[in-house]
Design a protein around this motif. Sequence first.
Motif, PDB file in Angstrom:
ATOM      1  N   HIS A   1      51.850 -93.555 -40.777  1.00 37.12           N
ATOM      2  CA  HIS A   1      52.810 -94.248 -39.918  1.00 37.12           C
ATOM      3  C   HIS A   1      54.239 -94.123 -40.459  1.00 37.12           C
ATOM      4  O   HIS A   1      55.165 -93.795 -39.720  1.00 37.12           O
ATOM      5  CB  HIS A   1      52.435 -95.717 -39.761  1.00 37.12           C
ATOM      6  CG  HIS A   1      53.496 -96.523 -39.083  1.00 37.12           C
ATOM      7  ND1 HIS A   1      53.882 -96.291 -37.786  1.00 37.12           N
ATOM      8  CD2 HIS A   1      54.279 -97.518 -39.535  1.00 37.12           C
ATOM      9  CE1 HIS A   1      54.859 -97.120 -37.473  1.00 37.12           C
ATOM     10  NE2 HIS A   1      55.116 -97.876 -38.507  1.00 37.12           N
TER      11      HIS A   1
ATOM     12  N   CYS B   1      55.351 -90.131 -40.597  1.00 38.51           N
ATOM     13  CA  CYS B   1      55.289 -89.341 -39.375  1.00 38.51           C
ATOM     14  C   CYS B   1      55.503 -90.165 -38.109  1.00 38.51           C
ATOM     15  O   CYS B   1      55.424 -89.628 -37.005  1.00 38.51           O
ATOM     16  CB  CYS B   1      53.940 -88.642 -39.280  1.00 38.51           C
ATOM     17  SG  CYS B   1      53.538 -87.720 -40.758  1.00 38.51           S
TER      18      CYS B   1
ATOM     19  N   LEU C   1      53.517 -92.228 -36.688  1.00 38.57           N
ATOM     20  CA  LEU C   1      52.321 -92.276 -35.850  1.00 38.57           C
ATOM     21  C   LEU C   1      51.719 -93.670 -35.884  1.00 38.57           C
ATOM     22  O   LEU C   1      51.658 -94.299 -36.941  1.00 38.57           O
ATOM     23  CB  LEU C   1      51.260 -91.294 -36.355  1.00 38.57           C
ATOM     24  CG  LEU C   1      51.508 -89.808 -36.211  1.00 38.57           C
ATOM     25  CD1 LEU C   1      50.359 -89.026 -36.830  1.00 38.57           C
ATOM     26  CD2 LEU C   1      51.672 -89.429 -34.754  1.00 38.57           C
TER      27      LEU C   1
ATOM     28  N   VAL D   1      48.352 -95.400 -35.963  1.00 40.36           N
ATOM     29  CA  VAL D   1      47.061 -94.857 -36.391  1.00 40.36           C
ATOM     30  C   VAL D   1      46.037 -95.976 -36.585  1.00 40.36           C
ATOM     31  O   VAL D   1      46.372 -97.053 -37.080  1.00 40.36           O
ATOM     32  CB  VAL D   1      47.221 -94.104 -37.736  1.00 40.36           C
ATOM     33  CG1 VAL D   1      45.888 -93.583 -38.233  1.00 40.36           C
ATOM     34  CG2 VAL D   1      48.212 -92.981 -37.610  1.00 40.36           C
TER      35      VAL D   1
ATOM     36  N   ARG E   1      41.541 -84.757 -27.435  1.00 41.83           N
ATOM     37  CA  ARG E   1      42.834 -85.112 -26.860  1.00 41.83           C
ATOM     38  C   ARG E   1      42.574 -85.365 -25.370  1.00 41.83           C
ATOM     39  O   ARG E   1      42.104 -84.469 -24.671  1.00 41.83           O
ATOM     40  CB  ARG E   1      43.855 -84.011 -27.038  1.00 41.83           C
ATOM     41  CG  ARG E   1      45.207 -84.463 -26.476  1.00 41.83           C
ATOM     42  CD  ARG E   1      46.344 -83.570 -26.823  1.00 41.83           C
ATOM     43  NE  ARG E   1      46.743 -83.525 -28.196  1.00 41.83           N
ATOM     44  CZ  ARG E   1      47.516 -84.434 -28.801  1.00 41.83           C
ATOM     45  NH1 ARG E   1      47.916 -85.496 -28.155  1.00 41.83           N
ATOM     46  NH2 ARG E   1      47.874 -84.277 -30.049  1.00 41.83           N
TER      47      ARG E   1
ATOM     48  N   SER F   1      45.811 -90.956 -28.282  1.00 35.64           N
ATOM     49  CA  SER F   1      46.595 -89.737 -28.104  1.00 35.64           C
ATOM     50  C   SER F   1      45.821 -88.546 -28.658  1.00 35.64           C
ATOM     51  O   SER F   1      45.810 -87.468 -28.076  1.00 35.64           O
ATOM     52  CB  SER F   1      47.935 -89.870 -28.822  1.00 35.64           C
ATOM     53  OG  SER F   1      48.645 -88.672 -28.782  1.00 35.64           O
ATOM     54  N   CYS F   2      45.152 -88.778 -29.795  1.00 37.70           N
ATOM     55  CA  CYS F   2      44.431 -87.713 -30.476  1.00 37.70           C
ATOM     56  C   CYS F   2      43.408 -88.378 -31.393  1.00 37.70           C
ATOM     57  O   CYS F   2      43.704 -89.403 -32.002  1.00 37.70           O
ATOM     58  CB  CYS F   2      45.446 -86.899 -31.273  1.00 37.70           C
ATOM     59  SG  CYS F   2      44.754 -85.565 -32.235  1.00 37.70           S
TER      60      CYS F   2
ATOM     61  N   SER G   1      45.090 -91.374 -33.496  1.00 39.52           N
ATOM     62  CA  SER G   1      46.505 -91.684 -33.287  1.00 39.52           C
ATOM     63  C   SER G   1      46.636 -92.244 -31.872  1.00 39.52           C
ATOM     64  O   SER G   1      45.915 -91.833 -30.963  1.00 39.52           O
ATOM     65  CB  SER G   1      47.389 -90.455 -33.482  1.00 39.52           C
ATOM     66  OG  SER G   1      47.119 -89.499 -32.501  1.00 39.52           O
TER      67      SER G   1
ATOM     68  N   ALA H   1      52.531 -87.812 -26.816  1.00 41.35           N
ATOM     69  CA  ALA H   1      52.897 -87.564 -28.214  1.00 41.35           C
ATOM     70  C   ALA H   1      54.216 -86.812 -28.286  1.00 41.35           C
ATOM     71  O   ALA H   1      54.495 -85.945 -27.459  1.00 41.35           O
ATOM     72  CB  ALA H   1      51.797 -86.770 -28.897  1.00 41.35           C
TER      73      ALA H   1
ATOM     74  N   THR I   1      51.639 -81.053 -34.334  1.00 40.16           N
ATOM     75  CA  THR I   1      51.729 -81.663 -35.668  1.00 40.16           C
ATOM     76  C   THR I   1      50.802 -82.861 -35.767  1.00 40.16           C
ATOM     77  O   THR I   1      50.104 -83.047 -36.762  1.00 40.16           O
ATOM     78  CB  THR I   1      53.184 -82.091 -35.963  1.00 40.16           C
ATOM     79  OG1 THR I   1      54.020 -80.942 -35.856  1.00 40.16           O
ATOM     80  CG2 THR I   1      53.308 -82.702 -37.342  1.00 40.16           C
ATOM     81  N   GLU I   2      50.772 -83.672 -34.706  1.00 38.45           N
ATOM     82  CA  GLU I   2      49.901 -84.845 -34.672  1.00 38.45           C
ATOM     83  C   GLU I   2      48.437 -84.434 -34.843  1.00 38.45           C
ATOM     84  O   GLU I   2      47.696 -85.040 -35.620  1.00 38.45           O
ATOM     85  CB  GLU I   2      50.103 -85.576 -33.345  1.00 38.45           C
ATOM     86  CG  GLU I   2      49.206 -86.776 -33.158  1.00 38.45           C
ATOM     87  CD  GLU I   2      49.352 -87.353 -31.768  1.00 38.45           C
ATOM     88  OE1 GLU I   2      49.431 -88.585 -31.680  1.00 38.45           O
ATOM     89  OE2 GLU I   2      49.372 -86.582 -30.781  1.00 38.45           O
ATOM     90  N   GLU I   3      48.013 -83.393 -34.136  1.00 40.47           N
ATOM     91  CA  GLU I   3      46.637 -82.911 -34.254  1.00 40.47           C
ATOM     92  C   GLU I   3      46.320 -82.489 -35.684  1.00 40.47           C
ATOM     93  O   GLU I   3      45.269 -82.836 -36.225  1.00 40.47           O
ATOM     94  CB  GLU I   3      46.392 -81.736 -33.299  1.00 40.47           C
ATOM     95  CG  GLU I   3      46.307 -82.132 -31.857  1.00 40.47           C
ATOM     96  CD  GLU I   3      46.147 -80.948 -30.913  1.00 40.47           C
ATOM     97  OE1 GLU I   3      45.959 -79.796 -31.393  1.00 40.47           O
ATOM     98  OE2 GLU I   3      46.220 -81.165 -29.694  1.00 40.47           O
TER      99      GLU I   3
END
Length: 181
Positions: A67, A70, A72, A74, A113, A133-134, A150, A158, A163-165
């Motif tokens: 978090h 990045c 995110l 989570v 996703r 989201s992912c 996430s 997103a 990048t998130e993946e």
Amino acid sequence: MKATGIVRRIDDLGRVVIPKEIRRVLRIREGDPLEIFTDRDGEVIFKKYSPIGELGAFASQYAETLHKTCELAVVICDRDAVIASAGLPKREFADKRLSPQMESIMEGRSLFRPNATEDCDVSADYTGKYTVSCAMPIISDGDVVGCVVSLVQKGESAKNPETEEKLVESAASFLGRQLEA
């Protein structure tokens, strides 16, 4: 402790069958590990064992790091409930039972996703403003033991999906390896 009124005998190998109704309510599946406790009064207590739950403090720190570095939101789950979260109100997700959608994602054993029109809730009792989201299942010794997820606010997407993946996949892989060590 709550009495069920069900009585079972021990067989000649020392086994006791846990009734199907209790297994269904507690979401105990074939192969699930159970921890056994005893006390001085002769009580024997079976508790579902969560390998990822053993890493609770570590999982919380990992979620917090994702978090902070990045941005995110989570959550990290075991097979039944959320055990760590960061970047969103903790009381909304802490110790909440997972939704059937999340169980299905974990059974899929691969990165998930949702499509643009699909909302996927983490918890069965959650109807708030966040959606998946992912998500990537955590696999340890070939078994699914949890999931790294996430979240984004419903209606949003997103900021950087690739990048998130990669971050969610890396987190799930890292936590899975920690359990193997």
